[in-house]
Design a protein around this motif. Structure first.
Motif, PDB file in Angstrom:
ATOM      1  N   THR A 270       0.852  -1.193   0.000  1.00 60.17           N
ATOM      2  CA  THR A 270       0.000   0.000   0.000  1.00 60.17           C
ATOM      3  C   THR A 270       0.886   1.241   0.000  1.00 60.17           C
ATOM      4  O   THR A 270       1.813   1.348   0.807  1.00 60.17           O
ATOM      5  CB  THR A 270      -0.924   0.043   1.232  1.00 60.17           C
ATOM      6  OG1 THR A 270      -0.125   0.087   2.414  1.00 60.17           O
ATOM      7  CG2 THR A 270      -1.840  -1.160   1.280  1.00 60.17           C
ATOM      8  N   PHE A 271       0.619   2.126  -0.914  1.00 63.88           N
ATOM      9  CA  PHE A 271       1.354   3.383  -0.995  1.00 63.88           C
ATOM     10  C   PHE A 271       2.869   3.167  -1.025  1.00 63.88           C
ATOM     11  O   PHE A 271       3.646   3.853  -0.352  1.00 63.88           O
ATOM     12  CB  PHE A 271       0.972   4.316   0.161  1.00 63.88           C
ATOM     13  CG  PHE A 271      -0.500   4.587   0.241  1.00 63.88           C
ATOM     14  CD1 PHE A 271      -1.114   5.483  -0.630  1.00 63.88           C
ATOM     15  CD2 PHE A 271      -1.289   3.920   1.178  1.00 63.88           C
ATOM     16  CE1 PHE A 271      -2.475   5.726  -0.566  1.00 63.88           C
ATOM     17  CE2 PHE A 271      -2.652   4.162   1.243  1.00 63.88           C
ATOM     18  CZ  PHE A 271      -3.255   5.058   0.374  1.00 63.88           C
ATOM     19  N   GLU A 277       5.194  -2.756   7.330  1.00 64.58           N
ATOM     20  CA  GLU A 277       6.060  -1.622   7.645  1.00 64.58           C
ATOM     21  C   GLU A 277       5.304  -0.483   8.319  1.00 64.58           C
ATOM     22  O   GLU A 277       5.922   0.473   8.803  1.00 64.58           O
ATOM     23  CB  GLU A 277       6.746  -1.123   6.373  1.00 64.58           C
ATOM     24  CG  GLU A 277       7.697  -2.141   5.746  1.00 64.58           C
ATOM     25  CD  GLU A 277       8.391  -1.618   4.509  1.00 64.58           C
ATOM     26  OE1 GLU A 277       8.554  -0.373   4.393  1.00 64.58           O
ATOM     27  OE2 GLU A 277       8.780  -2.434   3.652  1.00 64.58           O
ATOM     28  N   ARG A 278       4.000  -0.576   8.341  1.00 65.57           N
ATOM     29  CA  ARG A 278       3.198   0.459   9.002  1.00 65.57           C
ATOM     30  C   ARG A 278       3.126   0.185  10.502  1.00 65.57           C
ATOM     31  O   ARG A 278       2.760  -0.909  10.937  1.00 65.57           O
ATOM     32  CB  ARG A 278       1.773   0.493   8.441  1.00 65.57           C
ATOM     33  CG  ARG A 278       1.700   0.522   6.916  1.00 65.57           C
ATOM     34  CD  ARG A 278       2.306   1.775   6.340  1.00 65.57           C
ATOM     35  NE  ARG A 278       2.192   1.789   4.878  1.00 65.57           N
ATOM     36  CZ  ARG A 278       2.775   2.686   4.095  1.00 65.57           C
ATOM     37  NH1 ARG A 278       3.518   3.640   4.634  1.00 65.57           N
ATOM     38  NH2 ARG A 278       2.620   2.634   2.778  1.00 65.57           N
ATOM     39  N   HIS A 283       1.572  -2.799  15.548  1.00 64.43           N
ATOM     40  CA  HIS A 283       0.973  -2.724  16.884  1.00 64.43           C
ATOM     41  C   HIS A 283      -0.223  -3.674  17.002  1.00 64.43           C
ATOM     42  O   HIS A 283      -0.415  -4.318  18.046  1.00 64.43           O
ATOM     43  CB  HIS A 283       0.546  -1.291  17.188  1.00 64.43           C
ATOM     44  CG  HIS A 283       1.692  -0.384  17.506  1.00 64.43           C
ATOM     45  ND1 HIS A 283       1.518   0.907  17.959  1.00 64.43           N
ATOM     46  CD2 HIS A 283       3.035  -0.575  17.433  1.00 64.43           C
ATOM     47  CE1 HIS A 283       2.700   1.468  18.157  1.00 64.43           C
ATOM     48  NE2 HIS A 283       3.633   0.587  17.836  1.00 64.43           N
ATOM     49  N   LYS A 284      -1.036  -3.770  15.959  1.00 63.65           N
ATOM     50  CA  LYS A 284      -2.163  -4.712  15.976  1.00 63.65           C
ATOM     51  C   LYS A 284      -1.662  -6.146  16.140  1.00 63.65           C
ATOM     52  O   LYS A 284      -2.227  -6.934  16.914  1.00 63.65           O
ATOM     53  CB  LYS A 284      -2.980  -4.589  14.686  1.00 63.65           C
ATOM     54  CG  LYS A 284      -3.850  -3.335  14.575  1.00 63.65           C
ATOM     55  CD  LYS A 284      -4.591  -3.322  13.253  1.00 63.65           C
ATOM     56  CE  LYS A 284      -5.435  -2.062  13.087  1.00 63.65           C
ATOM     57  NZ  LYS A 284      -6.555  -2.009  14.055  1.00 63.65           N
ATOM     58  N   LEU A 285      -0.616  -6.484  15.407  1.00 61.07           N
ATOM     59  CA  LEU A 285      -0.072  -7.837  15.473  1.00 61.07           C
ATOM     60  C   LEU A 285       0.515  -8.139  16.854  1.00 61.07           C
ATOM     61  O   LEU A 285       0.370  -9.253  17.376  1.00 61.07           O
ATOM     62  CB  LEU A 285       0.993  -8.025  14.390  1.00 61.07           C
ATOM     63  CG  LEU A 285       0.468  -7.967  12.947  1.00 61.07           C
ATOM     64  CD1 LEU A 285       1.621  -7.909  11.961  1.00 61.07           C
ATOM     65  CD2 LEU A 285      -0.436  -9.158  12.654  1.00 61.07           C
ATOM     66  N   VAL A 286       1.162  -7.148  17.454  1.00 61.03           N
ATOM     67  CA  VAL A 286       1.700  -7.340  18.804  1.00 61.03           C
ATOM     68  C   VAL A 286       0.567  -7.508  19.810  1.00 61.03           C
ATOM     69  O   VAL A 286       0.639  -8.361  20.717  1.00 61.03           O
ATOM     70  CB  VAL A 286       2.611  -6.155  19.195  1.00 61.03           C
ATOM     71  CG1 VAL A 286       2.944  -6.202  20.689  1.00 61.03           C
ATOM     72  CG2 VAL A 286       3.904  -6.188  18.380  1.00 61.03           C
ATOM     73  N   ASP A 287      -0.474  -6.731  19.668  1.00 60.46           N
ATOM     74  CA  ASP A 287      -1.629  -6.878  20.559  1.00 60.46           C
ATOM     75  C   ASP A 287      -2.226  -8.284  20.449  1.00 60.46           C
ATOM     76  O   ASP A 287      -2.645  -8.880  21.457  1.00 60.46           O
ATOM     77  CB  ASP A 287      -2.704  -5.839  20.219  1.00 60.46           C
ATOM     78  CG  ASP A 287      -2.332  -4.435  20.680  1.00 60.46           C
ATOM     79  OD1 ASP A 287      -1.456  -4.310  21.559  1.00 60.46           O
ATOM     80  OD2 ASP A 287      -2.925  -3.457  20.170  1.00 60.46           O
ATOM     81  N   MET A 288      -2.287  -8.809  19.234  1.00 62.49           N
ATOM     82  CA  MET A 288      -2.775 -10.177  19.033  1.00 62.49           C
ATOM     83  C   MET A 288      -1.859 -11.176  19.734  1.00 62.49           C
ATOM     84  O   MET A 288      -2.319 -12.077  20.442  1.00 62.49           O
ATOM     85  CB  MET A 288      -2.863 -10.491  17.534  1.00 62.49           C
ATOM     86  CG  MET A 288      -3.918  -9.681  16.790  1.00 62.49           C
ATOM     87  SD  MET A 288      -3.737  -9.752  14.987  1.00 62.49           S
ATOM     88  CE  MET A 288      -4.309 -11.423  14.664  1.00 62.49           C
ATOM     89  N   GLN A 289      -0.567 -11.003  19.536  1.00 56.30           N
ATOM     90  CA  GLN A 289       0.391 -11.943  20.100  1.00 56.30           C
ATOM     91  C   GLN A 289       0.396 -11.910  21.629  1.00 56.30           C
ATOM     92  O   GLN A 289       0.575 -12.947  22.280  1.00 56.30           O
ATOM     93  CB  GLN A 289       1.791 -11.642  19.567  1.00 56.30           C
ATOM     94  CG  GLN A 289       2.811 -12.746  19.812  1.00 56.30           C
ATOM     95  CD  GLN A 289       2.380 -14.089  19.266  1.00 56.30           C
ATOM     96  OE1 GLN A 289       2.217 -15.042  20.016  1.00 56.30           O
ATOM     97  NE2 GLN A 289       2.183 -14.180  17.959  1.00 56.30           N
ATOM     98  N   GLN A 342      -9.645  -6.795   9.940  1.00 52.41           N
ATOM     99  CA  GLN A 342      -9.327  -5.390   9.714  1.00 52.41           C
ATOM    100  C   GLN A 342      -8.033  -5.252   8.907  1.00 52.41           C
ATOM    101  O   GLN A 342      -7.950  -4.423   7.987  1.00 52.41           O
ATOM    102  CB  GLN A 342      -9.182  -4.663  11.058  1.00 52.41           C
ATOM    103  CG  GLN A 342      -9.095  -3.154  10.954  1.00 52.41           C
ATOM    104  CD  GLN A 342     -10.424  -2.525  10.558  1.00 52.41           C
ATOM    105  OE1 GLN A 342     -11.477  -3.127  10.726  1.00 52.41           O
ATOM    106  NE2 GLN A 342     -10.367  -1.306  10.023  1.00 52.41           N
ATOM    107  N   ILE A 343      -7.034  -6.057   9.227  1.00 51.93           N
ATOM    108  CA  ILE A 343      -5.756  -6.000   8.508  1.00 51.93           C
ATOM    109  C   ILE A 343      -5.918  -6.461   7.067  1.00 51.93           C
ATOM    110  O   ILE A 343      -5.346  -5.883   6.139  1.00 51.93           O
ATOM    111  CB  ILE A 343      -4.685  -6.837   9.250  1.00 51.93           C
ATOM    112  CG1 ILE A 343      -4.317  -6.158  10.574  1.00 51.93           C
ATOM    113  CG2 ILE A 343      -3.438  -7.023   8.382  1.00 51.93           C
ATOM    114  CD1 ILE A 343      -3.439  -7.003  11.487  1.00 51.93           C
TER     115      ILE A 343
END
Length: 385
Positions: A270-271, A277-278, A283-289, A342-343
């Motif tokens: 994206t872009f 890299e965003r 942060h979303k992935l870390v919250d999941m983990q 969402q991702i």
């Protein structure tokens, strides 16, 4: 966990992962659309020893601690991504324990071996149209006529209810309205007076779920499990194992969502840059983990206590831990499914992705085996609050 158990766990997980990736994952989307999976899958799982894991050798099983049995649930959930498959394929895990603990040896030999060989299917029938977790208020009845029991009533939301060759059924055999009048009976799937209607669901599409009607269904007296009036205690003990298994499945599904989200974020551009890299995506992935790791540790701790004998003793604190773990694990699944969709963005809304399927299946996991509110109240009572 000792070295031998660690080695067994690694070998079993590897075998189950290969089986799931080869025989289940490629077919799941088609099975969902078809509304069922092939009955031959039961035999294939039986040949690998999955159906009989944790059952006595004398009945065709392989004794195993819960640490191994829960590892199967986690692995198949993670790499198969279908609660519908697991719910029906392993419905005997909630149907057969009362038979193992309370049936005669002759009845056990009649019922259990063909189920563990994948030749027959067993289902548990407790929930009724007028009530779910309120087991003490069930209305289906069984009266004694000579040497037989005659059953009347309805059961709903019965997993494997359409295909089951054996049904473990909760009935009221006494005059009182309380828990003391509840008994457990086995009902053959071909019993005269038994009718079944398929139910359509939000998720678990490939799992058959049924409304059962018992119209003067007659079964032999020897199909009573344990003592008359002893059914409520059986059901409560059975729930603990079911809830622990649901927690293991929820962990696997959360991991499946994380896996798909990471893979998508790494390849999706994206872009001018990959999503991974965003910062907001990382942060979303870390919250999941974080949630996955806490669930994994809690499941291991509660499972170890069960294997040490606390499941059989009915230790109040252990029961409370199971209730809270079930809630925590399904909330982890819910969070990870939501974040993964969402991702994935628009692709997460498309049928066929793992996260979309699991997103639809979250609610049945949060309700099945006892809804969140029931789990909290039961945990509070067990903790003396």
């Amino acid at each position: 966990m000792n070295t031998e158990l660690q080695q067994d766990l690694a070998a079993l997980t590897d075998s189950v992962k290969r089986f799931t990736l080869e025989r289940i994952a490629p077919q799941v989307a088609a099975w969902d659309e078809a509304g069922e999976f092939p009955r031959t899958l039961y035999r294939e799982a039986a040949e690998l020893g999955l159906l009989g894991l944790g059952y006595p050798e004398a009945l065709g099983g392989t004794p195993a601690p819960l640490a191994l049995r829960n590892a199967v649930s986690v692995t198949m959930a993670r790499y198969g991504g279908s609660g519908g498959v697991l719910a029906s394929l392993f419905s005997h895990h909630i149907a057969l324990p009362p038979v193992l603990r309370h049936a005669s040896l002759a009845l056990q030999q009649e019922v259990v071996p063909p189920v563990l060989r994948g030749e027959q299917i067993a289902a548990l029938a407790i929930t009724e149209p007028g009530g779910g977790s309120d087991v003490a208020g069930l209305r289906s009845t069984a009266r004694r006529e000579g040497d037989d029991w005659v059953i009347s009533g309805e059961k709903v939301f019965i997993t494997s209810g359409m295909r089951a060759d054996w049904l473990t059924v909760a009935v009221r055999t006494g005059e009182s309205r309380g828990a003391g009048a509840i008994s457990m009976l086995l009902v053959p799937g071909d019993a005269v007076g038994l009718s079944r209607s398929a139910l359509k669901k939000m998720g678990w599409w490939c799992s058959d779920t049924a409304l059962l009607r018992f119209d003067q269904v007659r079964v032999p007296g020897r199909y009573l499990l344990g003592e008359e009036g002893g059914g409520f205690k059986m059901i409560m003990g059975n729930f603990n194992g079911e809830r622990l298994s649901l927690a293991a499945m929820a962990l696997g599904f959360a991991q499946a969502c994380y896996d798909e989200a990471v893979a998508w974020a790494r390849q999706r551009q994206t872009f001018g840059a990959a999503l991974i890299e965003r910062q907001v995506i990382r942060h979303k992935l870390v919250d999941m983990q974080m949630r996955i790791a806490s669930t994994q540790a809690w499941l291991a701790a509660v499972t170890a206590r069960a294997d040490a004998g606390e499941e059989q003793s009915g230790n109040a604190d252990w029961v409370a831990q199971v209730c809270m773990l079930k809630n925590h694990a399904t909330q982890t699944m819910q969070f990870c499914a939501d974040q993964a969709v969402q991702i994935l963005g628009g692709m997460g809304f498309m049928r066929g992705t793992t996260s979309e399927r699991i997103y639809r299946e979250v609610k049945v996991m949060m309700i099945g085996g006892g809804a969140e509110e029931i789990m909290k109240d039961l945990a509070a009572r067990q903790l003396g609050l």
